[in-house]
Design a protein around this motif. Sequence first.
Motif, PDB file in Angstrom:
ATOM      1  N   SER A 287      30.743 -22.949 -44.378  1.00 35.03           N
ATOM      2  CA  SER A 287      31.012 -24.385 -44.284  1.00 35.03           C
ATOM      3  C   SER A 287      30.633 -25.034 -45.602  1.00 35.03           C
ATOM      4  O   SER A 287      29.448 -25.126 -45.935  1.00 35.03           O
ATOM      5  CB  SER A 287      30.217 -25.014 -43.132  1.00 35.03           C
ATOM      6  OG  SER A 287      30.425 -26.415 -43.075  1.00 35.03           O
TER       7      SER A 287
ATOM      8  N   ARG B 175      35.716 -32.796 -35.836  1.00 34.32           N
ATOM      9  CA  ARG B 175      36.686 -32.033 -35.057  1.00 34.32           C
ATOM     10  C   ARG B 175      36.652 -32.510 -33.613  1.00 34.32           C
ATOM     11  O   ARG B 175      35.711 -33.159 -33.173  1.00 34.32           O
ATOM     12  CB  ARG B 175      36.386 -30.523 -35.119  1.00 34.32           C
ATOM     13  CG  ARG B 175      36.431 -29.930 -36.523  1.00 34.32           C
ATOM     14  CD  ARG B 175      35.945 -28.500 -36.544  1.00 34.32           C
ATOM     15  NE  ARG B 175      35.896 -27.968 -37.894  1.00 34.32           N
ATOM     16  CZ  ARG B 175      35.320 -26.819 -38.235  1.00 34.32           C
ATOM     17  NH1 ARG B 175      34.742 -26.086 -37.314  1.00 34.32           N
ATOM     18  NH2 ARG B 175      35.326 -26.417 -39.498  1.00 34.32           N
TER      19      ARG B 175
ATOM     20  N   THR C 284      40.669 -30.001 -36.372  1.00 32.13           N
ATOM     21  CA  THR C 284      40.101 -30.838 -37.428  1.00 32.13           C
ATOM     22  C   THR C 284      40.784 -32.202 -37.460  1.00 32.13           C
ATOM     23  O   THR C 284      42.018 -32.293 -37.541  1.00 32.13           O
ATOM     24  CB  THR C 284      40.258 -30.146 -38.793  1.00 32.13           C
ATOM     25  OG1 THR C 284      39.575 -28.881 -38.752  1.00 32.13           O
ATOM     26  CG2 THR C 284      39.673 -31.005 -39.902  1.00 32.13           C
TER      27      THR C 284
ATOM     28  N   THR D 159      31.745 -31.906 -33.495  1.00 33.03           N
ATOM     29  CA  THR D 159      32.906 -31.588 -32.673  1.00 33.03           C
ATOM     30  C   THR D 159      32.832 -32.396 -31.382  1.00 33.03           C
ATOM     31  O   THR D 159      31.849 -32.297 -30.638  1.00 33.03           O
ATOM     32  CB  THR D 159      32.969 -30.091 -32.356  1.00 33.03           C
ATOM     33  OG1 THR D 159      33.044 -29.350 -33.576  1.00 33.03           O
ATOM     34  CG2 THR D 159      34.200 -29.771 -31.520  1.00 33.03           C
TER      35      THR D 159
ATOM     36  N   PRO E 262      41.398 -19.998 -35.726  1.00 35.56           N
ATOM     37  CA  PRO E 262      40.115 -19.616 -36.330  1.00 35.56           C
ATOM     38  C   PRO E 262      39.521 -18.384 -35.659  1.00 35.56           C
ATOM     39  O   PRO E 262      39.769 -18.116 -34.481  1.00 35.56           O
ATOM     40  CB  PRO E 262      39.232 -20.847 -36.094  1.00 35.56           C
ATOM     41  CG  PRO E 262      40.177 -21.962 -35.796  1.00 35.56           C
ATOM     42  CD  PRO E 262      41.370 -21.348 -35.152  1.00 35.56           C
TER      43      PRO E 262
ATOM     44  N   ARG F 260      29.688 -17.204 -40.827  1.00 34.13           N
ATOM     45  CA  ARG F 260      30.097 -18.609 -40.841  1.00 34.13           C
ATOM     46  C   ARG F 260      30.100 -19.095 -42.278  1.00 34.13           C
ATOM     47  O   ARG F 260      29.257 -18.687 -43.091  1.00 34.13           O
ATOM     48  CB  ARG F 260      29.135 -19.476 -40.016  1.00 34.13           C
ATOM     49  CG  ARG F 260      29.556 -20.933 -39.859  1.00 34.13           C
ATOM     50  CD  ARG F 260      28.496 -21.740 -39.119  1.00 34.13           C
ATOM     51  NE  ARG F 260      27.305 -21.924 -39.931  1.00 34.13           N
ATOM     52  CZ  ARG F 260      27.108 -22.964 -40.751  1.00 34.13           C
ATOM     53  NH1 ARG F 260      28.033 -23.905 -40.883  1.00 34.13           N
ATOM     54  NH2 ARG F 260      25.989 -23.067 -41.453  1.00 34.13           N
TER      55      ARG F 260
ATOM     56  N   ASN G  26      39.180 -26.213 -31.429  1.00 31.62           N
ATOM     57  CA  ASN G  26      38.475 -27.274 -32.150  1.00 31.62           C
ATOM     58  C   ASN G  26      39.354 -27.722 -33.309  1.00 31.62           C
ATOM     59  O   ASN G  26      39.404 -27.067 -34.351  1.00 31.62           O
ATOM     60  CB  ASN G  26      37.124 -26.767 -32.662  1.00 31.62           C
ATOM     61  CG  ASN G  26      36.220 -26.315 -31.536  1.00 31.62           C
ATOM     62  OD1 ASN G  26      36.306 -26.807 -30.414  1.00 31.62           O
ATOM     63  ND2 ASN G  26      35.348 -25.361 -31.822  1.00 31.62           N
TER      64      ASN G  26
ATOM     65  N   GLU H 237      37.799 -19.403 -41.018  1.00 35.50           N
ATOM     66  CA  GLU H 237      36.719 -20.131 -40.362  1.00 35.50           C
ATOM     67  C   GLU H 237      37.244 -21.303 -39.551  1.00 35.50           C
ATOM     68  O   GLU H 237      36.735 -21.596 -38.464  1.00 35.50           O
ATOM     69  CB  GLU H 237      35.721 -20.636 -41.418  1.00 35.50           C
ATOM     70  CG  GLU H 237      34.704 -21.644 -40.922  1.00 35.50           C
ATOM     71  CD  GLU H 237      33.699 -21.049 -39.965  1.00 35.50           C
ATOM     72  OE1 GLU H 237      33.195 -21.786 -39.096  1.00 35.50           O
ATOM     73  OE2 GLU H 237      33.409 -19.850 -40.083  1.00 35.50           O
ATOM     74  N   ASP H 238      38.285 -21.984 -40.058  1.00 38.73           N
ATOM     75  CA  ASP H 238      38.755 -23.207 -39.408  1.00 38.73           C
ATOM     76  C   ASP H 238      40.270 -23.181 -39.264  1.00 38.73           C
ATOM     77  O   ASP H 238      40.961 -22.293 -39.769  1.00 38.73           O
ATOM     78  CB  ASP H 238      38.320 -24.443 -40.196  1.00 38.73           C
ATOM     79  CG  ASP H 238      38.920 -24.456 -41.606  1.00 38.73           C
ATOM     80  OD1 ASP H 238      39.458 -23.421 -42.043  1.00 38.73           O
ATOM     81  OD2 ASP H 238      38.840 -25.504 -42.269  1.00 38.73           O
ATOM     82  N   ASP H 239      40.797 -24.178 -38.541  1.00 33.90           N
ATOM     83  CA  ASP H 239      42.233 -24.222 -38.281  1.00 33.90           C
ATOM     84  C   ASP H 239      43.041 -24.627 -39.499  1.00 33.90           C
ATOM     85  O   ASP H 239      44.275 -24.488 -39.505  1.00 33.90           O
ATOM     86  CB  ASP H 239      42.531 -25.170 -37.113  1.00 33.90           C
ATOM     87  CG  ASP H 239      42.001 -26.578 -37.343  1.00 33.90           C
ATOM     88  OD1 ASP H 239      41.398 -26.840 -38.409  1.00 33.90           O
ATOM     89  OD2 ASP H 239      42.183 -27.429 -36.451  1.00 33.90           O
TER      90      ASP H 239
END
Length: 672
Positions: free
Chosen positions: A652, A522, A516, A471, A574, A650, A514, A607-609
């Motif tokens: 990933s 990110r 992507t 990031t 997120p 988390r 953050n 977890e993420d955008d």
Amino acid sequence: MHARIPRFSVIFCLCIPAPLLAQGQEEPADPLIIVTGQGLPDTPASPAYGTVEIDRESVLTVPSGRIEEALADVAGFQQFRRSDSRSSNPTAQGVTLRALGGNATSRALVTLDGVPVADPFFGYVPFAALIPEQVGRIAVTRGGGSGPFGAGALAGTIAIESLSPEMQAPLGASVLVNDRGGTEAASSFSAPLGRGYATGALRWDRGPGFYTAPESQLVPASVPARFDSVSGQLRAVAPLSDDLELQARVLAFDDARTLRFEGAESSASGQDYSIRVVGRGRWQVDALAYVQARNFSNIVVSSSRFVPVLDQRNTPSTGLGGKIEVRPPVGDAHTLRLGVDYRRAQGELQEEPISSFTGQITARRRAGGVTSDLGLFIEDDWQVGQLILTGGLRADRTTIADGFFREADANGAIVIDNRFADRSDWSLTWRAGALLRASPSLDLRAAAYSGLRLPTLNELYRPFVVFPVVTQANADLRNEELRGVEAGLDWRPLDGVELSLTAFDNRLENAIANVTLGANLRQRQNLPAIETRGIEAGLRATRGPIRFIGSLSYSDPQIEGAGASLALDGNAPPQSPRWMAAASLTYEMAENALVSLSLRHVGDQFEDDQESEVLPAFTTLGAYAQVPLVGKLDLVLRGENLFDEEIVTRVSGGALDLGAPRTLWAGVRYGF
């Protein structure tokens, strides 16, 4: 070698015997304490902003013994990660409310006796530094805007107040051990100091931890999430005159953790100093000054080769600030607040990337800068019969200066030397509210507000790696700005029964997230906005020895995307669950004899955008029991996550991190 504040300096905070504090003074047999150790009282219109109070019993009886779990009793409170301060990276302990998440920096203002506690470089809250046994009360106000230190109170304000002297035993101690060999030890004292008093406390938490990876994902390099943290503080309160008192505090902490793999060591440490003068005469005054000396280090271990790839060896930072608030006598119908506050943060990242093949340092990086905020505020509460009106304005001069990023190769030759332009601006924010005592059992309230948050040094200048995701920082980040409205009621239909209900609509513009950019890449960017609407409900009921506290929050946060973030339009930010709920049921059989059950639910969240990976919902049940043994000595039993619910913190690429499994504690407590 990582720079750490020596642990002996923490222990020294409590190694001064109480009698030594009064050495050389001739004390009467029973000195009269005429000071309170508190700030000025809440203003009459404070309930217009829907404040929720967490009492001392609720703090001390949470199954984990952690302040962050006590705060989770207020539905809508969350940290960036679902882990607590024993197994998460310290920098993931940013706190927020009302699903205004998506960022590891705190969007809620957290204070200890009026002093901000967030880290000056990262903006996270060092929960391991806060000693639950010393807490007297926590007031949580959901919604933006605040008087003193209002810049940063986007999602709300969490005000932690120390235990008053009359509620504290001269000596207190507790020792507990859990079923994995972890221990928790605390001690405290309270002693007269002239016509004032002095208190001190020490807490030490350590343990072998648990595996944060599922059993199917364990590798030879996997290790439990070990933790070892110690925190100590001294506090003294003394009268300067009949209506003027001086308060001083020294706090030091050292917090070490291991994250997932052998060698993935993380540490946070600090020393905080504050002094406060409170005047309760006709002209009421609350003035304080503080300084923070903090540090952080972290070693990133490759999740494929299981060797160090980045040594964030040193992140020294300094925070300083203060405020002066005056409440002049303007008549019984008005409570006027005038004041000025200032906050300054300075810090520097020092890190070295490491080759996963040779083990040699490949580069040396330095990055940092200075941010500051000078605020002027005015607020008035006006009581007209059963109606209380309140309104306030803040003007903030925010400055970002001396920003740089410098990288040298392994031989010391400079390959990147970026200097970022200084910038500053004035911003005007406001808040207004109304509280109507419609009947002896019903209060109606409404509020509207705005607020801002300055980007942290971490967001501006420090890239980071949660292997394999990188990031990037962004030195061009703008201030976050919030606009919000809410309306609610507080109803007391029966003695011992309180029901609250609030509907809100908050819009966070320039939200830092953050974003992507590509596979495993990110960057921190300003989104056009995050819009969240929702409902909060609370219920408190007491019937004889039985007490129930419940809290429910529903929110529907959505990203407004445009330009580079257009693909995110309509997505949820997120780490922002829609549903959150908490409940506790306590049965107090006799004085210091009680049993309590705690239920907590957190809905699923992304977890993420990109909304590509989901952290599933979880529900946990905890328990606490306290039984008197002899005198002030009690047996304490605690159970976390009794049904061993899997808590995914988390995800990933299929790799999971997990939160605390079932944990059983037993020990004794004296004087608390």
